[in-house]
Design an enzyme around this catalytic site. Structure first.
Site, PDB file in Angstrom:
ATOM      1  N   ARG A   1      -1.558  -7.524  -1.510  1.00  0.00           N
ATOM      2  CA  ARG A   1      -0.956  -8.038  -0.275  1.00  0.00           C
ATOM      3  C   ARG A   1       0.479  -8.474  -0.553  1.00  0.00           C
ATOM      4  O   ARG A   1       0.800  -8.961  -1.646  1.00  0.00           O
ATOM      5  CB  ARG A   1      -1.747  -9.235   0.258  1.00  0.00           C
ATOM      6  CG  ARG A   1      -3.104  -8.878   0.863  1.00  0.00           C
ATOM      7  CD  ARG A   1      -2.984  -8.077   2.159  1.00  0.00           C
ATOM      8  NE  ARG A   1      -4.264  -7.844   2.797  1.00  0.00           N
ATOM      9  CZ  ARG A   1      -4.964  -6.699   2.715  1.00  0.00           C
ATOM     10  NH1 ARG A   1      -4.500  -5.690   2.011  1.00  0.00           N
ATOM     11  NH2 ARG A   1      -6.107  -6.571   3.360  1.00  0.00           N
TER      12      ARG A   1
ATOM     13  N   HIS B   1       1.765   0.923   2.639  1.00  0.00           N
ATOM     14  CA  HIS B   1       0.384   0.409   2.654  1.00  0.00           C
ATOM     15  C   HIS B   1      -0.631   1.568   2.684  1.00  0.00           C
ATOM     16  O   HIS B   1      -1.483   1.631   3.580  1.00  0.00           O
ATOM     17  CB  HIS B   1       0.175  -0.545   3.841  1.00  0.00           C
ATOM     18  CG  HIS B   1      -0.978  -1.496   3.647  1.00  0.00           C
ATOM     19  ND1 HIS B   1      -0.928  -2.819   3.986  1.00  0.00           N
ATOM     20  CD2 HIS B   1      -2.228  -1.305   3.144  1.00  0.00           C
ATOM     21  CE1 HIS B   1      -2.092  -3.400   3.715  1.00  0.00           C
ATOM     22  NE2 HIS B   1      -2.898  -2.493   3.198  1.00  0.00           N
TER      23      HIS B   1
END
Ligand code: NAP
Ligand code: GLV
Length: 313
Positions: free
Chosen positions: A228, A276
């Protein structure tokens, strides 16, 4: 059995037919504003606060991804939005571990074989062989040895590098040196050349990729963040690259996604950026896993992958 599906950013036309195929006896519907019809299960990804509010009769909520930080944020920002006492499960691997292995292997080899340097040379039309490195001299550190990190660490060990893994509890993984608990964190980091992050986003792990961590790594280390964006202190990375303590980074996740066009990372050629995608949710495998978890609950068995809201993952 009634199943409510509320997956932000995921195409219902793709997911609903797969779910109906895997659970043919279930009534499966997509959540729509104002839906207050009963449901036995909720399959969610980044749900709006109103999706789960008051649904105390759910048998389970399934988070349709590995990271549960969006659920935890919801729990904190909208108390009561996650009905108390309803168990939450999450996807475990479900086709993501192999993708993480591929990405982490590429990133590690990219650094180890100096491909960034050759890329810069190529732009300058420069032909300049660099000194070779030996795999056994390279130390790789994998932070987080869960469904994804354990797969990454054990595969990287096959490249002949020294592989260390860091987790809360001690692990026994072939070819991987296990370090656990905060008291072993510094020795885990000491001299690491490639640091790969696969920790969950919790109060204990945020900002873990910062100057304190970078200073303990081997000089010219490489940072690979696959977990993250909040794990990384962005200015500390830029500073460490400018001093040479960090040679570069491959980053798949960011504090703000999509990464804004004005972000300084785009101008730092030693940072490789991906949007991502290091491990994307695989609909087929995910649906098979969710159906198995639901069948287990219906048969009074206990599925794996239960989220512990207090622990944060
Ligand atoms: P997981 O199975 O829950 O594993 C988490 C690991 O982190 C465990 O080994 C755990 O230790 C360790 N850990 C947790 N808190 C720690 C702490 N404070 N100190 C040291 N170790 C700690 O999670 P996963 O399925 O492998 O996924 C990891 C993360 O990857 C997810 O949370 C998500 O954020 C991210 N992810 C990213 C993408 C992407 O495309 N970029 C895709 C999927 C997932 P124990 O084993 O001792 O509990
Ligand atoms: C994706 O980032 C996930 O957590 O599954």
């Amino acid at each position: 059995m009634k199943i409510l599906v509320a997956m932000t950013g995921k195409d219902p036309d793709l997911w609903l037919p797969l779910l109906r195929g895997a659970l043919p006896d279930a009534e499966i519907r997509s959540w729509a504003d104002g839906d207050d019809l009963p449901a036995d299960y909720a399959l969610v990804w980044k749900p709006a606060p109103e999706v789960l509010t008051g649904r105390v009769h759910l048998k389970a909520i399934v988070n349709m991804g590995a990271g549960v930080d969006a659920m935890l944020d919801l729990h904190c920002s909208h108390p009561g939005a996650i009905p108390e006492g309803v168990p939450i499960y999450r996807l475990e691997d479900a086709g993501m571990a192999i993708q993480m292995v591929e990405y982490a292997t590429y990133a590690t080899l990219r650094h180890f074989r100096s491909f960034d340097e050759y890329e810069f040379q190529r732009r300058e039309r420069l032909w300049q062989p660099l000194s070779p490195r030996v795999a056994s001299d390279v130390v790789v550190g994998v932070m987080g040895l869960g469904s994804l990190g354990a797969a990454v660490a054990s595969r990287l060990a096959l490249l002949g590098m020294e592989v260390r893994g860091y987790s809360r509890s001690h692990k026994s993984i072939d070819g991987v040196l296990s370090f656990s608990g905060t008291e072993q964190f510094e020795s885990f980091l000491h001299g690491v050349h490639v640091l790969i992050n696969l920790l969950p986003n919790t109060a204990d792990t945020r900002n873990v990729l910062g100057k304190g961590t970078f200073s303990l790594l081997g000089r010219g280390a490489y940072i690979v963040n696959l977990a993250r964006g909040v794990h990384l202190v962005e200015n500390d990375l830029l500073d460490a690259i400018h001093t040479g303590q960090v040679a570069g980074a491959m980053l798949d996740v960011f504090r703000e996604e999509p990464l804004p066009a004005s972000h300084p990372f785009w101008d730092e050629h030693r940072i490789t950026i991906t949007p991502h995608i290091s491990a994307q949710t695989m609909p087929g495998e995910s649906v098979r896993q969710v159906a198995e978890k639901i069948r287990a609950i219906e048969d009074a068995r206990v599925p794996t992958g239960r989220v512990d809201l207090c622990r944060g993952y």
